[in-house]
Design an enzyme around this catalytic site. Sequence first.
Site, mmCIF file in Angstrom:
data_model
loop_
_atom_site.group_PDB
_atom_site.id
_atom_site.type_symbol
_atom_site.label_atom_id
_atom_site.label_comp_id
_atom_site.label_asym_id
_atom_site.label_seq_id
_atom_site.Cartn_x
_atom_site.Cartn_y
_atom_site.Cartn_z
ATOM 1 N N ALA A 1 -13.427 -0.056 -4.427
ATOM 2 C CA ALA A 1 -14.401 -0.941 -5.061
ATOM 3 C C ALA A 1 -13.785 -1.836 -6.126
ATOM 4 O O ALA A 1 -14.444 -2.750 -6.631
ATOM 5 C CB ALA A 1 -15.532 -0.116 -5.678
ATOM 6 N N LYS B 1 -6.884 4.331 13.950
ATOM 7 C CA LYS B 1 -6.399 3.277 13.057
ATOM 8 C C LYS B 1 -5.826 2.088 13.826
ATOM 9 O O LYS B 1 -6.097 0.934 13.506
ATOM 10 C CB LYS B 1 -5.356 3.834 12.090
ATOM 11 N N ASP C 1 -8.861 -0.176 7.739
ATOM 12 C CA ASP C 1 -8.296 -0.732 8.967
ATOM 13 C C ASP C 1 -8.716 -2.187 9.157
ATOM 14 O O ASP C 1 -7.931 -3.017 9.630
ATOM 15 C CB ASP C 1 -8.754 0.096 10.168
ATOM 16 N N ASP D 1 -21.285 2.827 5.206
ATOM 17 C CA ASP D 1 -20.264 3.701 5.780
ATOM 18 C C ASP D 1 -18.905 3.044 5.547
ATOM 19 O O ASP D 1 -18.675 1.916 5.983
ATOM 20 C CB ASP D 1 -20.537 3.876 7.283
ATOM 21 N N THR E 1 -16.057 4.101 6.739
ATOM 22 C CA THR E 1 -15.132 4.341 7.845
ATOM 23 C C THR E 1 -14.637 3.017 8.426
ATOM 24 O O THR E 1 -15.436 2.156 8.794
ATOM 25 C CB THR E 1 -15.821 5.151 8.958
ATOM 26 N N ASP F 1 -14.321 8.510 18.117
ATOM 27 C CA ASP F 1 -14.845 9.109 16.888
ATOM 28 C C ASP F 1 -16.188 9.791 17.144
ATOM 29 O O ASP F 1 -17.098 9.185 17.724
ATOM 30 C CB ASP F 1 -15.046 8.034 15.816
ATOM 31 N N SER G 1 -18.463 -1.873 13.164
ATOM 32 C CA SER G 1 -18.793 -2.500 11.885
ATOM 33 C C SER G 1 -17.877 -3.667 11.525
ATOM 34 O O SER G 1 -18.111 -4.351 10.527
ATOM 35 C CB SER G 1 -18.724 -1.454 10.762
#
Length: 297
Positions: A213, A41, A242, A236, A238, A14, A281
């Site tokens: 959310a 993914k 996944d 973020d 992103t 990425d 993350s």
Amino acid sequence: MTTTVLVAGSANLDFVVRASRIPAPGETVLGQDFRTYAGGKGANQAVACARAGGAATRMLLGLGQDAFAQPIEASLADAGVERIVRRFDQHATGTAFITVADGGENAITVAPGANAALQPQDLPPLAGVDLLLLQLETPLATVSAWARAAQAAGVQVLLNAAPAQALPAELLAAVDVLVLNEGELRALAGSAGTLDDQLQRLAVPDVVVTLGARGCVAHTRAGHFVQPAFSVSVVDTTGAGDTFCGTLAAALARREAWPQALRQASAAAALACTQAGAQASIPTRQQVQDLLAAPSP
């Protein structure tokens, strides 16, 4: 007893730019920070599954003979994912170009590269595999063949129907658990009726719809479940979806009940939004447990 999850799917490098907002068509927006992260993914979900714990995680992936493959393999190895790599001379490693707005939303363009070269015969033997986790960043015919092979072998199949596209009936007939967001649900079930109406039009035993959310909803053989989202400060988004899928796969492989599995997956996805990057993350099992144990505000 440790169970085994096999993830078969995409792996990308990425290229991520932060900007004040996502550009409109034809518009140039000056960015801020730029970094590269291991993503895709399939690889994201494999890392999430491994970090969730309780399930040995393997991954079938396609890579090119280039430097972009190295950080992807390193990230998977660091998470404890066993790699089954199909290496291609004539295809570059997959890449994704991501703009992340200050508010946390993102826009993504993917160049599939080696991901698009994966074939049905690339699936390894399924002996000892409890759950096969699939996505749609590899050829649809290949994904369908993998799902049917798993079904024939008595292996549970979890499909994340992303990116959104129409799916053949033969693929859906081989899927035990379908995970998708609202846009992907509309692509498969149409927009008419309520969310529950749309869910009931899908010929899959267990369906989970993520609502951002607003949390997620599951229509399963065990019942109908609603899981609210966890409140976090979004940096973020992103990789959040996944992370949800990989964590859910690990929980289902461990034979967790649906309410517990959804709660763990939702907590992991929320934590994934608090840091930049996809795999970088994804939280550990302990971080998820800490959030679940924290008192409600």
